[in-house]
Design an enzyme around this catalytic site. Structure first.
Site, PDB file in Angstrom:
ATOM      1  N   HIS E  65      46.453  43.341  18.658  1.00 52.14           N
ATOM      2  CA  HIS E  65      45.131  44.690  17.544  1.00 52.14           C
ATOM      3  C   HIS E  65      45.602  45.131  16.806  1.00 52.14           C
ATOM      4  CE1 HIS E  65      44.240  45.588  22.385  1.00 52.14           C
ATOM      5  NE2 HIS E  65      44.021  44.874  21.968  1.00 52.14           N
ATOM      6  N   TYR E 187      41.698  35.676  32.295  1.00 53.53           N
ATOM      7  CA  TYR E 187      40.866  36.748  31.472  1.00 53.53           C
ATOM      8  C   TYR E 187      39.547  36.208  30.909  1.00 53.53           C
ATOM      9  CZ  TYR E 187      44.249  40.699  31.337  1.00 53.53           C
ATOM     10  OH  TYR E 187      45.064  41.315  31.391  1.00 53.53           O
ATOM     11  N   LYS E 220      47.189  38.092  37.031  1.00 48.74           N
ATOM     12  CA  LYS E 220      46.949  39.436  36.835  1.00 48.74           C
ATOM     13  C   LYS E 220      45.706  39.096  36.344  1.00 48.74           C
ATOM     14  CE  LYS E 220      46.854  42.850  33.040  1.00 48.74           C
ATOM     15  NZ  LYS E 220      46.725  42.650  31.534  1.00 48.74           N
ATOM     16  N   SER E 268      44.775  44.672  35.684  1.00 47.18           N
ATOM     17  CA  SER E 268      45.244  45.396  34.344  1.00 47.18           C
ATOM     18  C   SER E 268      44.312  46.759  34.214  1.00 47.18           C
ATOM     19  CB  SER E 268      44.786  44.860  32.982  1.00 47.18           C
ATOM     20  OG  SER E 268      42.837  44.617  33.405  1.00 47.18           O
ATOM     21  N   GLY E 269      44.833  47.706  33.960  1.00 46.15           N
ATOM     22  CA  GLY E 269      43.854  49.106  33.892  1.00 46.15           C
ATOM     23  C   GLY E 269      42.880  48.825  32.607  1.00 46.15           C
ATOM     24  N   GLY E 270      42.371  48.344  31.673  1.00 51.01           N
ATOM     25  CA  GLY E 270      41.770  47.790  30.798  1.00 51.01           C
ATOM     26  C   GLY E 270      41.441  49.136  29.935  1.00 51.01           C
TER      27      GLY E 270
END
Lengths: 323, 323, 323, 323, 323
Positions: E65, E187, E220, E268-270
């Site tokens: 990011h 993902y 994950k 994942s915590g997102g």
């Protein structure tokens, strides 16, 4: 479809030039079609084509004994191309030589005769009691030069035998993967054996066995004498009454020692000797079930015409058209 | 020694079965003896051995058109071994096929006939305007299976031609290092050419040139028509009055376009047609200096007996023993 | 010595458990003993051992369709070890799955049942008109996990077919060198074929041919319908009156298309359907000369007891102990 | 889900043919499933399948002692295929031999019996006080020939031992990566040990330990005598009162010395001796917890019928069906 | 000896810190001890050591990011060493990051905490509909930096998924051979799936299955919603009444989809959300049998003290010391 298959099988059977060649190829069930093809090439060339018998011309004496000792008697032989042509004209199954000799004629004689690239050689400028040849070629060189087989000498009884065994092991694996055949010269020689022992029947039979165990397709040994070198062996030959009185009997024993006759064993002509003696030897090899001869000095040290006649007579004996 | 050399040269010359084979091999001066040996093998096998002419049996139609379209007319051909036997019985120079077909018979027919492993193939379950075959074999597989040559198809005029050119470049380099010959099928096809253009004389001659430039030893093209596809070419053909009126003239022009006749160019039989028409075509190929034919469907889709007779007549034309 | 040989030959012949297995191995003359050994392992395991017939349990649906669609009907199947045990208990010849599934049970079930590592797989989270599976394993992984064969899917008729053909070509060469067998799933699918065309008799026969040409030892296709997809093929089927009216006739044609019956062709069970319909299909496969079935969802989506009984009945049909 | 798991575990347990095989495999926790699979194959073949006991037929005597000493007593054995058949007919777990012997029968007997490729060998044409065998095969050759294991001889007490240890280290690493099992013949021999010392209990136990430390899965040693060779060892044997009075006690000590019984230790039959003496020895090996015998000359030098009966009796002793 | 063995086994059992760790390691029977050792390291570090539960700190957001979006909220995080220390201080099982971040602290924190080298990463300076990360590290780099595992992201549903699957296949084979563990971020994302579909229960379960099939040790995924994306799946979920109403139920289904619970699945915590919402999510993961959380932004974007307290509370939930 059953019909279609039958047609193929019948037709295929008819078209085979030689059932004997097929039979021999059948002994090499672990080999790929490339290697089988090159074995077939060796068996399908020259006057003995299709008989399963061999007469091969080897010329490594220039390296092994020096040029004058090898070629002065017939100076045409200094030119490597002489030997390609001799092997071809005489109708040999194949011609075997070290790298340089093969390189000199391989393009000119491309496709004329199967070639065997000798991958190790000893020279006689150095000599020790326990010989070990130098590696003088490679499997890739054999492909580059259009050879059908690699050749390799081992000296069982040499203190350095393991070096040679290890080398041929690697070369054999590579040659078989790349579709070539493997010819092993197995000559016991070294500090743990007597001079007479080098051609003793027990030793020659053992030498043939070792070459076969190392994966050779074709084994070359010397014609054995009736001498028995090793005490442990002598006991067995006597107890089992293995017949070794005549050369033919000894040849039969050597062939049997090469996996019960399922490997091709050919015999060297040895040192120059009288022609009639050689013919007697060849008859004995034939009668004992030997697969043929590999004849160097006795061929190329004669004038060309004589050599061709001489080799022709040897082939006639193997072909059964002479006695 | 000068004398010795002269002896070698005379004797060598005498022993050659075919001066024509030597002459042709002389065109490939950059190739190693391994490749020359395999080229010689292709020229020294079958009824046309020694003539420098070729009749090759190719059977890749099972892959290219599917099994029923290829073999239903003569169901014996479903069995890959049928084609080895047919090529052998008919006296073809060689048999060419994809991996699976070669694998099925290579051990059984080892040494019986030179093999060409086709290294790329197209199937017709998918079709696009710009064809590009799949790679279906390798040079090492050709060695494993005892093949004398690799075969490869290029489609000049396809948007994907560079993919094919790049592939054959790599394969050619490897094949030549390992002593194999290279046969290139050069078939212009694709979005930048008309249907008629595929066999236009300018296009076929150009296709032969491209295959030669890519390093092919043997080039296979289609018999050309008198049509000229490319405007820029048309101007030249007219200006220089290149004779392309008869098939023999066109063949001569194609052969000339293949490095002034110093590369072997052979011609496909194309789709099934009347036998007499094929013989006419073969006569024209011969008269125009073409090196031979590669005849698939017209051979193996006939009953075996007929096929052998048919191929025999084609060979007679090339051998000059038929008119 | 002749006597000794005769003894070996007689004794060897007596000791063979199955002449049929020997006969089938004889079709693979280009393969090394390692590959023959693994092919023999596949044929000598389970209830159909020695018959030359196959029932294989494949479980790649977790990857191909997702876990719930695959295993929710019989949740025991979420655990990869369930399928090893099911294949073993039911007496299947082999168990086939992707890397992760094989890894989970390979140590625990070491030596219990021959394994086939599926080396490519598609998931259905992405879908395009021209499928191409991902490579998900390797030949070395197959050795590490003790597998007897690699498995690979090709999609003829996909725009990406050449990618798959190129991949299997490389994997096949490596697998054969390292002594493994090769099983190819050949499923025509893609933008240049209709949905009905995927199981059309001409297309399925063609798919079998392609897999064989690419070097597969065992080919898996879908049971064909009487539909003929390609116009060019339709003409031939009609002209040659190839019988494709019954499923048994169509199976016979597909087997013939796989090198005249000299390659092993097995058939998928396809989508879940009524049990009696499956048995009818299996009888037709048997009567048409098919070599067996590969049955996934119809096996592992039933409760274990039912599945074992179901597979047992299928095996009885192949073994000829049920009609 | 817990239920599903329980089902798998119960069912899997039921389906196992032999808990003992599983138990033994559990000792090799660092090995991959490929190696476990091949170890399982060795344990799941022949009359002793599933018992965790072994009778292996080794035939390297042709290489080690020469052909006449090995095969003249029963000439059928000159043909390598005889031994495959004998091992198979007698119900041995495996057959072990050098490259050439394995090559000759591997295709014909593919899948019939687990094979062990002996990767080093000594011949007796040369003998020195500190033996070192030649490398005569490779791990890749073992894969090509379909073998389940490699075999290797080390001579602890030879001045050249480190050469051998280094070689087996490399081969072991490669074999384990490629999924093969490793069998080590551990025979103390050389200038730093007496003739009696070669079979001394302390030396044999030490030889077993060394082979295990080098990573062997299966260790072959000679049945030990009560002699203790090394002074430093003698003190401990006396102080700790290690029982070595009977052969069974000595076997127990050797097995304990092989990682507390967590490695498979088998014992050679040694030189030809009276049959009843061999049976006594086998009983002692069994009673002492030894895993089996590897019996060469005592098997193949008898006529086939006698050999099969003899080996059957040995197996009965190990199976507990004879006393 | 039986006694000796018993002693070893008892002692070993006593010395185990955690039966749960042993149980989990038992699921990875195809892995070598090196990989098992690294898996054990991940499970035996931090506050959750020995519980088989995980809280991992991942910091690849700088790459994914950009720095300001990642670290401006808590500028200490610009220094890579901050995260090593945070993970250590908070008692995480491991710290995961791309090459540069790991390189900066690996020496300073050597031996302090297990490391996971993330081997591929996407940046957001380029974005397309079908993502494919760049390879940014290697297995050898992971060894050089002392990491226990490699990490890798796949995007099922991307048109480029096969590229990623092929890459992880190769990396997995190498990592396992070299004794590392493999963590796969799975993902679903790309042109063939909706935004909601990315976290749909059927899609997440499928994503877990794919990662397991590709050979991941630890998978994950994102916490799934009750949405069902694929029509074919929807039918099955409804027919089989798979409970997906609560997050705990959905977690249970995802864990089951990861080989019946025999693979470690973490969540994942997102995106950043309220702390209490995170705790609720963690409780659901725990109650559904999930193995833990991997929490990035929610950790390192808080001030250090807060972060440590926050992570401690998460660990307490997993440890069962908080509810």
């Amino acid at each position: 479809m059953a019909q279609a298959r039958a047609t193929v099988e019948t037709a295929a059977a008819e078209s085979r030039r030689s059932g004997r060649v097929r039979e021999i190829l059948g002994w090499y069930g672990s080999d790929n079609p490339g290697t089988l093809t090159n074995l077939a090439r060796l068996m399908n060339h020259g006057r003995l084509a299709g008989t399963g018998r061999f007469v091969i011309l080897p010329v490594d004496q220039g390296f092994e004994h020096g040029p004058a000792r090898s070629f002065a008697a017939n100076p045409a032989g200094y030119d490597p191309r002489y030997h390609f042509e001799l092997a071809l004209a005489a109708g040999c199954n194949a011609y075997a030589a070290p790298l340089g000799f093969i390189e000199t004629g391989a393009a000119e004689f491309a496709g004329d005769i199967p070639l065997i690239l000798k991958l190790n050689n000893s020279d006689s400028l150095y000599s020790g009691s326990d010989p070990c040849p130098a590696i003088t070629g490679s499997v890739d060189e054999a492909l580059r030069l259009g050879c059908s087989a690699i050749g390799f000498t081992i000296y069982p009884a040499s203190a350095q035998r393991n070096q040679m065994y290890g080398e041929i092991r690697e070369l054999t694996e590579e040659a078989k993967r790349k579709g070539l055949a493997v010819v092993v010269w197995s000559y016991p020689r070294g500090s743990s054996i007597s001079k007479d022992g080098e051609t003793a029947i027990d030793v020659v039979a053992y030498a043939a066995q070792i070459a076969c165990q190392l994966g050779a397709h074709i084994v070359k040994v010397k014609p054995p004498t009736a001498h028995i070198e090793q005490a442990a062996a002598k006991k067995v030959y006597e107890k089992e009454r293995i017949p070794v009185g005549t050369l033919a009997e000894r040849i039969r024993h050597v062939v049997q020692s090469a996996f019960g006759g399922r490997r091709i064993v050919i015999f060297s002509g040895g040192e120059a000797k009288e022609t009639s003696a050689i013919f007697d030897e060849v008859r004995a090899i034939r009668d004992g079930g030997g697969f043929g001869s590999i004849i160097g000095r006795n061929s190329f040290q004669r004038p060309r015409g004589e050599a061709i006649e001489f080799l022709g007579q040897v082939m006639d004996i193997y072909a059964g058209t002479a006695k």
